[in-house]
Design an enzyme around this catalytic site. Structure first.
Site, PDB file in Angstrom:
ATOM      1  N   LEU A   1       0.877  -1.446  -0.153  1.00  0.00           N
ATOM      2  CA  LEU A   1       0.053   0.032  -0.068  1.00  0.00           C
ATOM      3  C   LEU A   1       0.784   1.334  -0.111  1.00  0.00           C
ATOM      4  O   LEU A   1       0.427   2.347  -0.602  1.00  0.00           O
ATOM      5  CB  LEU A   1      -0.924  -0.007   0.930  1.00  0.00           C
ATOM      6  CG  LEU A   1      -2.134  -0.932   1.277  1.00  0.00           C
ATOM      7  CD1 LEU A   1      -2.955  -0.938   2.658  1.00  0.00           C
ATOM      8  CD2 LEU A   1      -2.947  -1.061   0.205  1.00  0.00           C
ATOM      9  N   GLY A   2       1.959   1.047   0.663  1.00  0.00           N
ATOM     10  CA  GLY A   2       2.944   2.445   0.567  1.00  0.00           C
ATOM     11  C   GLY A   2       4.076   1.926   1.410  1.00  0.00           C
ATOM     12  O   GLY A   2       4.643   1.019   2.092  1.00  0.00           O
TER      13      GLY A   2
ATOM     14  N   GLY B   1       6.505   4.103   4.632  1.00  0.00           N
ATOM     15  CA  GLY B   1       6.761   5.043   5.582  1.00  0.00           C
ATOM     16  C   GLY B   1       7.844   4.741   6.368  1.00  0.00           C
ATOM     17  O   GLY B   1       8.849   4.112   6.093  1.00  0.00           O
TER      18      GLY B   1
ATOM     19  N   PHE C   1       8.383   3.848   9.396  1.00  0.00           N
ATOM     20  CA  PHE C   1       8.273   2.706   9.858  1.00  0.00           C
ATOM     21  C   PHE C   1       8.964   1.571   9.029  1.00  0.00           C
ATOM     22  O   PHE C   1       9.476   0.728   9.352  1.00  0.00           O
ATOM     23  CB  PHE C   1       6.854   2.537  10.516  1.00  0.00           C
ATOM     24  CG  PHE C   1       6.812   0.966  11.217  1.00  0.00           C
ATOM     25  CD1 PHE C   1       6.924  -0.035  10.562  1.00  0.00           C
ATOM     26  CD2 PHE C   1       6.665   1.027  12.579  1.00  0.00           C
ATOM     27  CE1 PHE C   1       6.555  -1.338  11.240  1.00  0.00           C
ATOM     28  CE2 PHE C   1       6.559   0.126  13.484  1.00  0.00           C
ATOM     29  CZ  PHE C   1       6.365  -1.108  12.802  1.00  0.00           C
ATOM     30  N   GLY C   2       8.604   1.475   7.772  1.00  0.00           N
ATOM     31  CA  GLY C   2       8.792   0.403   6.822  1.00  0.00           C
ATOM     32  C   GLY C   2       7.543   0.394   5.826  1.00  0.00           C
ATOM     33  O   GLY C   2       6.582   1.246   6.043  1.00  0.00           O
TER      34      GLY C   2
ATOM     35  N   VAL D   1       3.863  -0.779   3.899  1.00  0.00           N
ATOM     36  CA  VAL D   1       2.494  -1.186   4.584  1.00  0.00           C
ATOM     37  C   VAL D   1       2.013  -2.271   3.458  1.00  0.00           C
ATOM     38  O   VAL D   1       1.875  -1.881   2.152  1.00  0.00           O
ATOM     39  CB  VAL D   1       1.695  -0.030   4.892  1.00  0.00           C
ATOM     40  CG1 VAL D   1       0.445  -0.352   5.390  1.00  0.00           C
ATOM     41  CG2 VAL D   1       2.530   0.780   5.993  1.00  0.00           C
TER      42      VAL D   1
ATOM     43  N   LYS E   1       1.720  -3.263   8.926  1.00  0.00           N
ATOM     44  CA  LYS E   1       3.100  -2.352   8.925  1.00  0.00           C
ATOM     45  C   LYS E   1       4.423  -3.450   9.220  1.00  0.00           C
ATOM     46  O   LYS E   1       4.252  -4.119  10.279  1.00  0.00           O
ATOM     47  CB  LYS E   1       3.098  -1.264   9.878  1.00  0.00           C
ATOM     48  CG  LYS E   1       2.543  -0.182   9.652  1.00  0.00           C
ATOM     49  CD  LYS E   1       2.674   0.856  10.589  1.00  0.00           C
ATOM     50  CE  LYS E   1       2.207   2.347  10.524  1.00  0.00           C
ATOM     51  NZ  LYS E   1       2.532   3.183  11.679  1.00  0.00           N
TER      52      LYS E   1
ATOM     53  N   ASP F   1       3.515  13.715  15.859  1.00  0.00           N
ATOM     54  CA  ASP F   1       3.573  13.550  14.516  1.00  0.00           C
ATOM     55  C   ASP F   1       2.516  13.703  13.780  1.00  0.00           C
ATOM     56  O   ASP F   1       2.072  12.749  12.747  1.00  0.00           O
ATOM     57  CB  ASP F   1       4.324  12.177  14.310  1.00  0.00           C
ATOM     58  CG  ASP F   1       5.033  12.154  13.002  1.00  0.00           C
ATOM     59  OD1 ASP F   1       5.206  13.328  12.279  1.00  0.00           O
ATOM     60  OD2 ASP F   1       5.459  11.128  12.437  1.00  0.00           O
TER      61      ASP F   1
END
Length: 676
Positions: A350-351, A353, A355-356, A358, A372, A469
């Protein structure tokens, strides 16, 4: 001999379950609204209680009913019996509850009462099909588990299993056991009121499971009850095993006891007696041997499926281990997530970020999820994962993304969320084609929804949380374009009475960070208010604050400066997204811009609280104070933030030490002024 005694005791406990009367556990009697004995509500309530305690209700084990047609005299009620009790026990319990709820909660217009065997609840307002875990009853066994780590692990796995079974059960009920040792078991039971949907039942039970570490950590038994669902576990069979399809514990035949019987009891002469004894003893011994083999196999299987977070134990310090262990009931197994995401295929990505990546996935039960996946080798991400699990699992609000669980297995660190089909706000807001879907009504709903989510974090939840954030990419949109705040990896937990904090480790995204936080490490709820103001102005203009380079006087300025200059010149409508000009109510847009400017004031004392913002958005009778020049507005060309030697705007700094240069600002004292 010891095993025979154990099974005999278990059997006696099981038989005694049929004769123990259901005891009153807990009642809740709010006193803020009352009725009089001769009122229409009392008449309707009497009829309601008679129906809820009737034999037909006991036979079904559940009933929700409304008596009366006009509020506030209408009486709504619900009766539920535990899934393993007989109809006669159910009716006896409900009959006692119907009497006790009037005696225990006289003249209250909404009350509920819990027994071991049943629940009775009524209100003058409809509460059907709504999850209520705001009130919880906790009780625990005073005895500690002999091996707490193993016990807690098995209990978590058992509760995971029962929660899923209840979700798929027509009665929203499940009971089962887990083997601790050859002679010790954990007996567990979960149940929801049947007015809930399976998904809401699952959500309710997840919250009950998440409360176990707080109430009954490493105890041999515990109860966690709420108005919508219950959970209980014990080291003995407290429920009717035969009613849930489980065989009661059986004492194995004892060879020694058979051989010690007189010959006369089993035969006429000694030879026949010895033959008969052998005929009995050999099959009995074989049965015992098979039984022990089965127990050994079960123990091996249990050992193989023990704590799924353990593979990461070498990377976690003691504090992190203890905290994540408390959320073990939220663990998913890696194999199920691999299957759900087609082994993390690019087609399901999906994308990406901070974090890593998704991924989208679908569980075996058909539920869609978003996973995630923490980048491997990221120590910082591990802290963020722990933060999200421990914080988000305790938060429930329509404008916060719902965490379903996590996975810590085979060096994978995964967070599992509800899947939101419209992804994040930035995918719509900053895309020239998709932005047309964000008409004024949707944008206002998003602005208001984010405000309500932040209000919950700051004031209404059991915890006091600063998000740190807040930005468009961390606002997810559901199928109806309702906003949900996500990504709590950098969130900061405050005490209920705390209003400020100080840190030398700055986290967040530049362009959304309040000046007192970005430059001095001063953190408060007003830090989130500043971020909310920036986000509101972005929603109104369709432009990014970080990358905006509008030219109103022949040189580049940032978004906030551009809006402020148009505001002071009286032509602020020129700064909003031009697609909104002909479709939006002018006064409503001007009010939202006004609120956005108040939120980005340089002095945090001059910024409103989120409670003030929600009132301002929904009441046009509330006058708004005049805003001063926003933070950074006069310094946009001389502001530089250095992080790890890198200068620039728009970077997402995750717990990096930040040094400010070429910028001065008066020291501020962060405090909150609340109207009385």
């Amino acid at each position: 001999m010891a095993d025979s005694i154990f099974f005999l005791i278990s059997l006696l406990l099981l038989l005694n379950l049929q004769t123990i009367n259901s005891s009153l556990l807990w009642q809740n009697c709010p006193s803020d609204t009352n009725y009089t004995n001769n009122s229409s509500f009392r008449s309707n309530l009497d009829l309601l209680l008679a129906s809820l305690s009737s034999p037909s209700t006991a036979a079904a084990g559940f009933l929700n009913l409304t008596v009366g047609s006009q509020p506030p005299s209408r009486a709504n009620g619900l009766a539920l019996c535990r899934g393993d009790v007989s109809s006669s026990s159910c009716q006896a319990c409900l009959a006692s509850a119907a009497v006790d709820i009037i005696n225990q909660c006289p003249n209250g217009t909404r009350s509920f009462i819990w027994y071991d065997d049943c629940l009775l609840r009524y209100s003058n307002e409809s509460f059907f099909s709504v999850v209520n875990t705001g009130y919880q009853y906790w009780a625990w066994n005073a005895n500690n588990a002999t091996d707490p780590q193993k016990f807690d692990s098995l209990l978590g796995n058992l509760m995971d299993t029962l929660t899923l079974e209840a979700r798929g059960s027509e009665r929203l009920f499940a009971a089962g056991t887990a083997n601790v040792s050859v002679f010790n078991r954990i007996y567990g039971l979960v149940q929801c009121t049947r007015d809930l949907s399976p998904d809401d039942c699952y959500l309710c039970l997840r919250q009950m499971v998440a409360s176990i570490p707080s109430c009954c950590d490493s105890k041999q038994g515990g109860k966690v009850y709420s108005p919508s669902c219950i959970l209980r576990f014990e080291s003995y069979p407290f429920y009717n095993l035969s009613a849930v399809g489980a065989p009661p514990p059986q004492a194995p035949p004892s060879p020694s006891s058979n051989s010690s019987r007189p010959n006369e009891a089993i035969g006429g002469n000694s030879n026949n007696g010895r033959g008969t004894i052998l005929f009995i003893v050999i099959p009995a011994a074989a049965a015992v041997l098979l039984f022990l083999c089965a127990i050994f196999i079960c123990c091996r299987r249990t050992k193989a499926t023990m704590p799924r977070w353990k593979p990461l134990s070498q990377k976690l310090n003691n504090k992190h281990q203890a905290e994540i262990r408390g959320a073990e009931s939220l663990l998913f197994d890696l194999e199920s997530i691999r299957i759900a995401t087609d082994n993390f295929s690019d087609a399901n990505k999906l994308g990406q970020g901070g974090f890593g990546p998704v991924y989208k996935g679908r569980l075996e039960n058909g539920e869609q999820i978003a996973v995630k996946r923490l980048s491997r080798g990221s120590d910082q991400g591990l802290v963020e994962l722990k933060n999200e699990v421990l914080l988000v699992a305790k938060l429930q609000h329509r404008n916060l993304v719902r965490l379903l669980g996590c996975c810590l297995e085979s060096d994978e660190k995964l967070l599992v969320y509800e899947y939101l089909p419209n992804t994040s706000l930035d995918k719509f807001l900053f895309d020239p084609l998709k932005r047309v879907q964000l008409d004024w009504a949707r944008r206002f709903k998003i602005i208001e929804g984010i405000a309500r989510g932040l209000l919950y974090l700051h004031e209404d939840s059991r915890l006091k949380i600063i998000h740190r954030d807040l930005k468009a990419s961390n606002i997810l949109l559901d199928a109806n374009m309702n906003p949900k705040i996500s990504d709590f990896g950098l969130a900061k937990l405050f005490g209920v009475d705390e209003t400020q904090g100080n840190t030398s480790r700055i986290a967040g995204t530049y362009g959304y960070m309040a000046p007192e936080y970005a430059l001095h490490g001063l953190l408060s709820i007003k830090s989130d208010v500043f971020s909310y103001g920036v986000l509101t102005l972005e929603i109104l203009t369709g432009q990014k604050n970080n990358n905006y380079r509008g030219s109103s006087s022949g040189y580049s300025v940032d978004l906030i400066t551009h809006i402020w200059r148009n505001w002071t010149q009286g032509n602020v409508l020129q700064a909003i997204d031009q697609m909104l000009v002909n479709q939006c109510p002018t006064q409503e847009v001007l009010r939202c811009i006004h609120i956005g400017l108040l939120c980005v004031q340089e002095d945090p004392v001059q910024r409103p609280t989120m409670a003030d913002v929600v009132i301002m958005l929904n009441s046009h009778s509330v006058s708004l104070p005049r805003p001063s020049a926003p933070a950074f507005v006069n310094h946009s060309d001389s502001t530089t933030i250095e992080a790890n030697g890198v200068l620039g705007r728009g970077r997402n700094y995750s717990e990096n030490k930040v040094k400010a240069t070429k910028f001065s600002i008066n020291e501020v004292s962060i405090s909150e002024l609340e109207p009385r």
